[in-house]
Design an enzyme around this catalytic site. Structure first.
Site, PDB file in Angstrom:
ATOM      1  N   GLU A 195       0.848  -1.199   0.000  1.00 14.94           N
ATOM      2  CA  GLU A 195       0.000   0.000   0.000  1.00 14.94           C
ATOM      3  C   GLU A 195       0.880   1.244   0.000  1.00 14.94           C
ATOM      4  O   GLU A 195       1.839   1.331   0.769  1.00 14.94           O
ATOM      5  CB  GLU A 195      -0.906   0.073   1.247  1.00 14.94           C
ATOM      6  N   GLU A 231     -13.701   5.480  -1.265  1.00 11.87           N
ATOM      7  CA  GLU A 231     -14.613   4.568  -0.580  1.00 11.87           C
ATOM      8  C   GLU A 231     -15.389   5.338   0.494  1.00 11.87           C
ATOM      9  O   GLU A 231     -14.834   5.722   1.525  1.00 11.87           O
ATOM     10  CB  GLU A 231     -13.821   3.410   0.032  1.00 11.87           C
ATOM     11  N   LYS A 259     -15.595   4.374   4.558  1.00  7.56           N
ATOM     12  CA  LYS A 259     -14.429   4.215   5.418  1.00  7.56           C
ATOM     13  C   LYS A 259     -14.517   5.197   6.590  1.00  7.56           C
ATOM     14  O   LYS A 259     -14.820   6.381   6.394  1.00  7.56           O
ATOM     15  CB  LYS A 259     -13.140   4.453   4.634  1.00  7.56           C
ATOM     16  N   GLU A 283      -9.362   9.533   4.534  1.00  2.57           N
ATOM     17  CA  GLU A 283      -9.569   8.093   4.415  1.00  2.57           C
ATOM     18  C   GLU A 283     -10.545   7.737   3.300  1.00  2.57           C
ATOM     19  O   GLU A 283     -10.472   6.649   2.729  1.00  2.57           O
ATOM     20  CB  GLU A 283     -10.077   7.527   5.746  1.00  2.57           C
TER      21      GLU A 283
END
Length: 477
Positions: free
Chosen positions: A265, A319, A322, A328
């Site tokens: 990541e 997303e 999250k 985030e």
């Protein structure tokens, strides 16, 4: 005669500075699904293929996703979640059933290349660290029963918080309380199975917390003077490299120099809260675009210059479910409607004409903090020996064409035609363009095919070149 000297000087620079050629690295993408508005798995795989993505990492083993990946030729990393570590560690039969249901049922049509057992387990609030290595071993034994163990690797992504020291890079070390109970047993397992360490690395978080001392250019892979590590004497031009080498140094400190690494990541958010310094679309585009360029052209680090890296960008989509700060939910390269958040290349073909859109424009001599950029010293722009030929040729064509460089001297029969190599011709053209632009910041990039050098040739080099010049002068006259 002066042009001939310049030709040879540039050629010597390119040979001496870039003779060590690293293999190209590989770029993958994390496909997270903590959202309620994402396209179907079939559409997502079509999107990945349209972008030339060759690797994807998922956070579970969702059947719809694994079926959609079948026959796609995209290599896949699947995940056994943290909540299953206890069962996988305590019950070999559970690990076998999990492999049977989530790996064997899809492989090899779905090209599963690795299994991430857990994710950032050392910071898991449910305290699953003590189950990690046993779970990894049991899953591996299940792969052995299916004879998949030589084709599918097992590892576990660790966060940089697993390090006790990360600065300077040469002082990198693992947290002392983790070394004997889990780090060494895990590294022994990786060595025995021929696997690699998975690492999650986010320069954004380091920059956000230390923006008063960390240069944004340093964090975004932009041109900068670099930072010298007093411990090993190496100069770092990116925070990413410094963080990765801190992990390599930690491995070396425990005598696991042979363990390779995959960055599972890394990324930069395009939006954040007011307190999240640096979370902007432009910075996200710069970080990820420049990272792709840096990895695909040559993946080594200052500490391990010949070791290519596989890097997974985080993440494919924004997303919306999250938890946590705004950042985030804004790490995605795409919105859920499949529109790009920003445009960056993901392949060598896409890199041919890539330029960091936020590089200072020609003539702008101010840094983002208002300081002056030193442009008075003599510098040259030379071709990178790490660039692939098609990338280098495309950059050369641009410099001599649209870029307006004076390339008459590298035409057949002209003064600088010899040495007749792509790298030598590119160095001449790049430097012509660079000097024409007044050595402005951003004028020596060419999609990563060029670098600025500051060193004068050594006395030996000058003497050597002088003799060549005399010889060539005699031959040509």
């Amino acid at each position: 005669m002066e042009k001939l000297t310049i030709c040879l000087l540039l050629f010597a620079f390119s040979l001496s500075l870039f003779s060590s050629i690293a293999d190209a690295g590989s770029i993958g993408i994390n496909y997270g699904r903590v959202a309620n508005n994402l396209p179907s798995a079939v559409k997502v795989i079509a999107l990945l293929k349209s972008q030339g993505v060759e690797r994807v990492k998922v956070y579970d083993t969702d059947p719809a996703v694994l079926k959609a990946l079948s026959g796609s030729d995209i290599k896949v990393t699947v995940n056994l979640p943290n909540e299953l570590l206890y069962n996988a560690a305590k019950r070999p039969s559970f690990a076998y059933s999990w492999v049977e249901k989530n790996v064997a049922a899809y492989y090899p049509s779905t090209q599963i290349e690795s299994i991430a057992v857990g994710n950032e387990v050392f910071v898991d609030p449910h305290n699953t660290t003590r189950f990690l290595v046993s779970a990894m071993k049991n899953v591996h034994q299940a792969l052995v029963k299916y004879n998949f163990h030589d084709k599918i690797k097992i590892s576990s992504p660790v966060a940089l918080s697993a390090l006790q020291n990360s600065y300077p890079s040469s002082a990198g070390s693992f947290r002392s309380e983790l070394v004997e109970p889990v780090i060494k047993p895990m590294l022994d397992f990786l060595r025995q199975t021929g696997s690699y360490l998975m690492v999650n690395c986010y320069p954004f978080f380091a920059y956000e917390s230390n923006s008063d001392v960390i240069s944004l250019d340093y964090a975004l892979f932009r041109e900068n003077p670099g930072v010298v590590d007093a411990g090993n004497g190496l100069r770092y031009f990116s925070l990413f490299d410094a963080q990765i080498d801190a992990v390599f140094a930690a491995l070396s400190a425990l005598k696991y120099n042979d363990i390779k690494m995959v960055v599972t990541e890394t990324g930069w958010p395009s939006k954040g809260d007011d307190t999240e310094i640096g979370a902007t679309v432009d910075n996200a585009a710069s970080y990820n675009g420049n990272l792709v360029r840096r990895i695909l052209i040559g993946g080594g680090t200052p500490l391990r210059p010949k070791e290519d890296l596989t890097v997974f960008l985080f993440a494919l989509f924004n997303e919306n479910k999250k938890p946590g700060p705004t950042s985030e939910r804004n790490f995605g390269l795409f919105y859920p409607n499949e529109r790009k958040v920003y445009n960056i290349p993901l392949t060598m073909e896409g890199l041919k004409h890539y330029v960091d859109r936020r590089l200072p424009v020609a003539g702008d001599q101010r840094t983002e903090k208002g300081g002056k950029v030193n442009v008075s010293g003599q510098t040259w722009c030379v071709a990178s020996g790490e660039a692939e030929k098609d990338h280098l040729q495309a950059a050369l064509d641009y410099a001599c064409g649209e870029g307006g460089a004076d390339c008459r001297s590298i035409q057949p029969g002209s003064t600088c035609y010899n040495p007749n190599t792509l790298e030598a011709h590119a160095s001449f053209a790049f430097n012509s363009y660079y000097q024409k632009k007044g050595r402005a910041m951003g004028s020596c990039y060419f999609g990563g095919a060029a670098f600025i050098v500051h060193q004068q040739p050594s006395k030996y080099t000058i003497s050597f070149l002088h003799n060549i010049i005399i010889l060539l002068f005699i031959l040509f006259n």
